[in-house]
Design a protein around this motif. Sequence first.
Motif, PDB file in Angstrom:
ATOM      1  N   SER A   8       0.812  -1.216   0.000  1.00  0.00           N
ATOM      2  CA  SER A   8       0.000   0.000   0.000  1.00  0.00           C
ATOM      3  C   SER A   8       0.850   1.273   0.000  1.00  0.00           C
ATOM      4  O   SER A   8       0.324   2.363  -0.195  1.00  0.00           O
ATOM      5  CB  SER A   8      -0.971   0.007   1.182  1.00  0.00           C
ATOM      6  OG  SER A   8      -0.271   0.051   2.402  1.00  0.00           O
ATOM      7  N   LEU A   9       2.156   1.137   0.201  1.00  0.00           N
ATOM      8  CA  LEU A   9       3.039   2.299   0.147  1.00  0.00           C
ATOM      9  C   LEU A   9       3.250   2.726  -1.304  1.00  0.00           C
ATOM     10  O   LEU A   9       3.386   1.880  -2.197  1.00  0.00           O
ATOM     11  CB  LEU A   9       4.399   1.980   0.775  1.00  0.00           C
ATOM     12  CG  LEU A   9       4.457   1.922   2.281  1.00  0.00           C
ATOM     13  CD1 LEU A   9       5.827   1.450   2.734  1.00  0.00           C
ATOM     14  CD2 LEU A   9       4.139   3.276   2.886  1.00  0.00           C
ATOM     15  N   PRO A  10       3.305   4.034  -1.554  1.00  0.00           N
ATOM     16  CA  PRO A  10       3.551   4.504  -2.917  1.00  0.00           C
ATOM     17  C   PRO A  10       4.940   4.088  -3.392  1.00  0.00           C
ATOM     18  O   PRO A  10       5.903   4.143  -2.634  1.00  0.00           O
ATOM     19  CB  PRO A  10       3.449   6.024  -2.797  1.00  0.00           C
ATOM     20  CG  PRO A  10       3.688   6.322  -1.355  1.00  0.00           C
ATOM     21  CD  PRO A  10       3.207   5.121  -0.585  1.00  0.00           C
ATOM     22  N   GLY A  11       5.011   3.633  -4.617  1.00  0.00           N
ATOM     23  CA  GLY A  11       6.297   3.273  -5.207  1.00  0.00           C
ATOM     24  C   GLY A  11       6.773   1.867  -4.915  1.00  0.00           C
ATOM     25  O   GLY A  11       7.827   1.471  -5.400  1.00  0.00           O
ATOM     26  N   VAL A  12       6.030   1.095  -4.132  1.00  0.00           N
ATOM     27  CA  VAL A  12       6.415  -0.294  -3.858  1.00  0.00           C
ATOM     28  C   VAL A  12       5.638  -1.181  -4.814  1.00  0.00           C
ATOM     29  O   VAL A  12       4.450  -1.421  -4.642  1.00  0.00           O
ATOM     30  CB  VAL A  12       6.144  -0.693  -2.392  1.00  0.00           C
ATOM     31  CG1 VAL A  12       6.455  -2.165  -2.175  1.00  0.00           C
ATOM     32  CG2 VAL A  12       6.966   0.166  -1.448  1.00  0.00           C
ATOM     33  N   ILE A  28       3.554  -1.990   6.747  1.00  0.00           N
ATOM     34  CA  ILE A  28       4.188  -0.693   6.922  1.00  0.00           C
ATOM     35  C   ILE A  28       4.837  -0.624   8.294  1.00  0.00           C
ATOM     36  O   ILE A  28       5.937  -0.096   8.453  1.00  0.00           O
ATOM     37  CB  ILE A  28       3.162   0.436   6.714  1.00  0.00           C
ATOM     38  CG1 ILE A  28       2.668   0.433   5.258  1.00  0.00           C
ATOM     39  CG2 ILE A  28       3.759   1.782   7.079  1.00  0.00           C
ATOM     40  CD1 ILE A  28       1.515   1.380   4.976  1.00  0.00           C
ATOM     41  N   SER A  29       4.186  -1.198   9.292  1.00  0.00           N
ATOM     42  CA  SER A  29       4.753  -1.229  10.655  1.00  0.00           C
ATOM     43  C   SER A  29       6.089  -1.957  10.682  1.00  0.00           C
ATOM     44  O   SER A  29       7.015  -1.529  11.385  1.00  0.00           O
ATOM     45  CB  SER A  29       3.792  -1.904  11.623  1.00  0.00           C
ATOM     46  OG  SER A  29       2.629  -1.146  11.773  1.00  0.00           O
ATOM     47  N   GLU A  60      12.880   4.895   1.647  1.00  0.00           N
ATOM     48  CA  GLU A  60      12.815   6.071   2.517  1.00  0.00           C
ATOM     49  C   GLU A  60      11.686   7.004   2.077  1.00  0.00           C
ATOM     50  O   GLU A  60      10.921   7.494   2.911  1.00  0.00           O
ATOM     51  CB  GLU A  60      14.154   6.817   2.512  1.00  0.00           C
ATOM     52  CG  GLU A  60      14.201   8.016   3.419  1.00  0.00           C
ATOM     53  CD  GLU A  60      14.129   7.695   4.898  1.00  0.00           C
ATOM     54  OE1 GLU A  60      13.696   8.583   5.664  1.00  0.00           O
ATOM     55  OE2 GLU A  60      14.514   6.577   5.311  1.00  0.00           O
ATOM     56  N   ALA A  61      11.592   7.228   0.779  1.00  0.00           N
ATOM     57  CA  ALA A  61      10.539   8.107   0.261  1.00  0.00           C
ATOM     58  C   ALA A  61       9.157   7.527   0.528  1.00  0.00           C
ATOM     59  O   ALA A  61       8.235   8.260   0.897  1.00  0.00           O
ATOM     60  CB  ALA A  61      10.749   8.339  -1.230  1.00  0.00           C
ATOM     61  N   ALA A  62       8.999   6.230   0.369  1.00  0.00           N
ATOM     62  CA  ALA A  62       7.707   5.591   0.620  1.00  0.00           C
ATOM     63  C   ALA A  62       7.290   5.792   2.074  1.00  0.00           C
ATOM     64  O   ALA A  62       6.122   6.083   2.368  1.00  0.00           O
ATOM     65  CB  ALA A  62       7.771   4.108   0.276  1.00  0.00           C
TER      66      ALA A  62
END
Length: 101
Positions: A8-12, A28-29, A60-62
Motif C-alpha cells: 500500500s506504500l507509494p512506489g512499492v 508498513i509497521s 525512505e521516500a515511501a
Amino acid sequence: MSDEPISSLPGVGPVTQGWLEEAGIRTISDLEAIGSVEAYRRLKFMQPRRVTLNALYGLEAAMRGCHWLDLPQDVKRALQQQAKAVDAAFHRGPASRCTPI
C-alpha cells in the motif's frame, strides 16, 4: 504505525513487495520498525546485483509519503553514506570466526 500491507506504500511495486516479504517485511509497521537502511541491507544481501541505491531512496521516500526525487539533498547524502557502509560489508563477506593457527 500501520498494519497495512507493504504494497500500500507509494512506489512499492510487486517485485519489491516480494523481496520485502521474503525479508520478513510484510507491513508498513514492519518497515517503520526496522527503517529503510536495514530493509535495504536485507534486500542487498538477498539480491546484490538487483538492489541499488535507488531502492534505498524509494524505501525512505515511501515511508515519508513522497517520490524519491523529492527527498531533501541532506537525506540523500546520509542515505548514500549508509548505503556505502552496507555495500562495503557485503563485499567484505562474512567475518572469520576462527583464529588462524
